[in-house]
Design a protein around this motif. Structure first.
Motif, PDB file in Angstrom:
ATOM      1  N   GLY A 131       0.817  -1.216   0.000  1.00  0.00           N
ATOM      2  CA  GLY A 131       0.000   0.000   0.000  1.00  0.00           C
ATOM      3  C   GLY A 131       0.845   1.258   0.000  1.00  0.00           C
ATOM      4  O   GLY A 131       0.535   2.223  -0.710  1.00  0.00           O
ATOM      5  N   THR A 132       1.927   1.245   0.763  1.00  0.00           N
ATOM      6  CA  THR A 132       2.827   2.401   0.815  1.00  0.00           C
ATOM      7  C   THR A 132       3.477   2.653  -0.538  1.00  0.00           C
ATOM      8  O   THR A 132       3.567   3.801  -1.006  1.00  0.00           O
ATOM      9  N   ALA A 133       3.922   1.574  -1.194  1.00  0.00           N
ATOM     10  CA  ALA A 133       4.571   1.713  -2.507  1.00  0.00           C
ATOM     11  C   ALA A 133       3.594   2.230  -3.551  1.00  0.00           C
ATOM     12  O   ALA A 133       3.918   3.124  -4.350  1.00  0.00           O
ATOM     13  N   LEU A 134       2.376   1.700  -3.564  1.00  0.00           N
ATOM     14  CA  LEU A 134       1.391   2.125  -4.564  1.00  0.00           C
ATOM     15  C   LEU A 134       0.959   3.573  -4.326  1.00  0.00           C
ATOM     16  O   LEU A 134       0.759   4.325  -5.290  1.00  0.00           O
ATOM     17  N   SER A 135       0.847   3.960  -3.076  1.00  0.00           N
ATOM     18  CA  SER A 135       0.509   5.357  -2.777  1.00  0.00           C
ATOM     19  C   SER A 135       1.614   6.295  -3.262  1.00  0.00           C
ATOM     20  O   SER A 135       1.338   7.385  -3.774  1.00  0.00           O
ATOM     21  N   ALA A 136       2.869   5.859  -3.110  1.00  0.00           N
ATOM     22  CA  ALA A 136       3.992   6.690  -3.566  1.00  0.00           C
ATOM     23  C   ALA A 136       3.969   6.862  -5.077  1.00  0.00           C
ATOM     24  O   ALA A 136       4.238   7.955  -5.591  1.00  0.00           O
ATOM     25  N   ILE A 137       3.641   5.811  -5.805  1.00  0.00           N
ATOM     26  CA  ILE A 137       3.567   5.903  -7.276  1.00  0.00           C
ATOM     27  C   ILE A 137       2.484   6.889  -7.687  1.00  0.00           C
ATOM     28  O   ILE A 137       2.709   7.756  -8.539  1.00  0.00           O
ATOM     29  N   ARG A 138       1.318   6.766  -7.092  1.00  0.00           N
ATOM     30  CA  ARG A 138       0.227   7.693  -7.415  1.00  0.00           C
ATOM     31  C   ARG A 138       0.609   9.126  -7.050  1.00  0.00           C
ATOM     32  O   ARG A 138       0.327  10.070  -7.799  1.00  0.00           O
ATOM     33  N   ARG A 139       1.253   9.292  -5.907  1.00  0.00           N
ATOM     34  CA  ARG A 139       1.629  10.635  -5.449  1.00  0.00           C
ATOM     35  C   ARG A 139       2.629  11.275  -6.403  1.00  0.00           C
ATOM     36  O   ARG A 139       2.486  12.452  -6.762  1.00  0.00           O
ATOM     37  N   GLU A 140       3.641  10.521  -6.827  1.00  0.00           N
ATOM     38  CA  GLU A 140       4.668  11.103  -7.703  1.00  0.00           C
ATOM     39  C   GLU A 140       4.087  11.469  -9.064  1.00  0.00           C
ATOM     40  O   GLU A 140       4.464  12.499  -9.649  1.00  0.00           O
ATOM     41  N   SER A 141       3.186  10.661  -9.580  1.00  0.00           N
ATOM     42  CA  SER A 141       2.519  11.010 -10.839  1.00  0.00           C
ATOM     43  C   SER A 141       1.674  12.269 -10.673  1.00  0.00           C
ATOM     44  O   SER A 141       1.664  13.151 -11.540  1.00  0.00           O
ATOM     45  N   THR A 142       0.973  12.344  -9.547  1.00  0.00           N
ATOM     46  CA  THR A 142       0.126  13.507  -9.282  1.00  0.00           C
ATOM     47  C   THR A 142       0.955  14.779  -9.133  1.00  0.00           C
ATOM     48  O   THR A 142       0.564  15.848  -9.623  1.00  0.00           O
TER      49      THR A 142
END
Length: 314
Positions: A131-142
């Motif tokens: 969950g932490t890794a996937l949130s980071a991916i979404r955050r960096e794209s955003t």
């Protein structure tokens, strides 16, 4: 603008959008796998790989569909040329090649995003940290998208960036919806059951549309209502209708800046009008699968026409 620069901008934002959508799909698959038995969970992970179009390359290196193996392959595996880490790296390479065309804020967001994910994905991601890794991916794209909105001139560079975003987003939305209909649901006998409802909920989670849909539909969960929302509701920013309205607008800006409309403008105008002129009943009468296959092919045709029109050179 040089065709090479236009290509770099267009594909930079396609890579960023694809990375974010991949993270969303993995998150939805993980949620569903947690609620089901081992065999059913394996089928969920297989559907994720199929949705991403990676089944052949995955099965060439793995013999099972465990969550740990699928996530490692999709996120960071060197044997997967379309991993999330590779997509961010490609976005960074493109950004570096066209630094004179983008703002410092955009470059910093993409470069720092890649460094963050490089460190985060240096080792296999444990299920407890997924969950932490996937949130980071979404955050960096955003963050990269936010830097683009907040710092870039509304010129042809911006329009190519937005065109790449919406071509990619439309393709991902169509593929997620199609794979649900033909892969996620194991049998027609499950239609209307709790499993069917859960799978449609999974589609909405994959597209970050669950809350918006429930707010608009008072919690009603049925195939036609969800398909209508994901395909035709122009208020939802990941719907096909929204993506094509935005894509048509940005291609129109490019046409005005260059002084003429080309094949891509004609194709998106016709496709957008067909979408606006249909309804969910007509789509289901035609066959949802057939409609989505036609949409994906048409979307690829528009992308190819943009490349020809503006002389993309990779």
């Amino acid at each position: 603008m040089l065709g090479r620069t236009a290509n770099d901008i267009f594909w930079m934002f396609r890579y960023l959008e694809r990375a974010e959508n991949t993270a969303r799909l993995l998150d939805a698959g993980h949620r569903m796998a947690l609620t089901r038995g081992r065999d059913a969970a394996s089928a969920e992970w297989k559907s994720v790989v199929s949705t991403l179009g990676l089944r052949a390359s995955y099965e060439a290196v793995r013999g099972d569909y465990s969550g740990a193996h699928v996530c490692d392959f999709v996120l960071r595996s060197k044997s997967n040329p379309e991993s999330v880490l590779r997509m961010f790296e490609c976005a960074r390479v493109n950004a570096r090649r066209c630094r004179s065309a983008i703002t410092g804020e955009v470059w910093e967001a993409i470069n720092e995003g890649w460094m963050t994910l490089r460190d985060l994905l240096a080792r296999q991601v444990r299920e407890s940290n997924l969950g932490t890794a996937l949130s980071a991916i979404r955050r960096e794209s955003t963050l990269a998208r936010g830097a683009t909105h907040g710092s870039m001139l509304r010129d042809e560079v911006y329009s190519f960036a937005r065109a790449g975003t919406f071509v990619e987003r439309a393709d991902n939305t169509a593929r997620i919806l199609d794979i649900k209909y033909y892969v996620l649901l194991p049998s027609l006998s499950y239609v209307g059951t709790a499993l069917d409802t859960g799978q449609w909920d999974n589609v909405l989670r994959s597209l970050s549309g669950e809350r918006a849909y429930r707010w608009l539909n008072a919690g009603r969960m049925d195939a036609r209502s969800i398909a209508n929302f994901v395909i035709l509701d122009a208020r939802f920013p990941r719907s096909l209708a929204f993506c094509y309205a935005a894509l048509r607008e940005n291609l129109g800006v490019l046409a005005r800046l260059h002084g003429h409309e080309g094949e891509a403008n004609t194709l998106i105008r016709d496709a957008h009008q067909r979408l606006a002129g249909t309804n969910v009943e007509t789509i289901f009468e035609q066959g949802l699968h057939e409609f989505l296959l036609g949409f994906i092919a048409s979307n690829q045709g528009i992308s190819d026409a943009i490349a020809r029109e503006y002389r993309f050179v990779a």
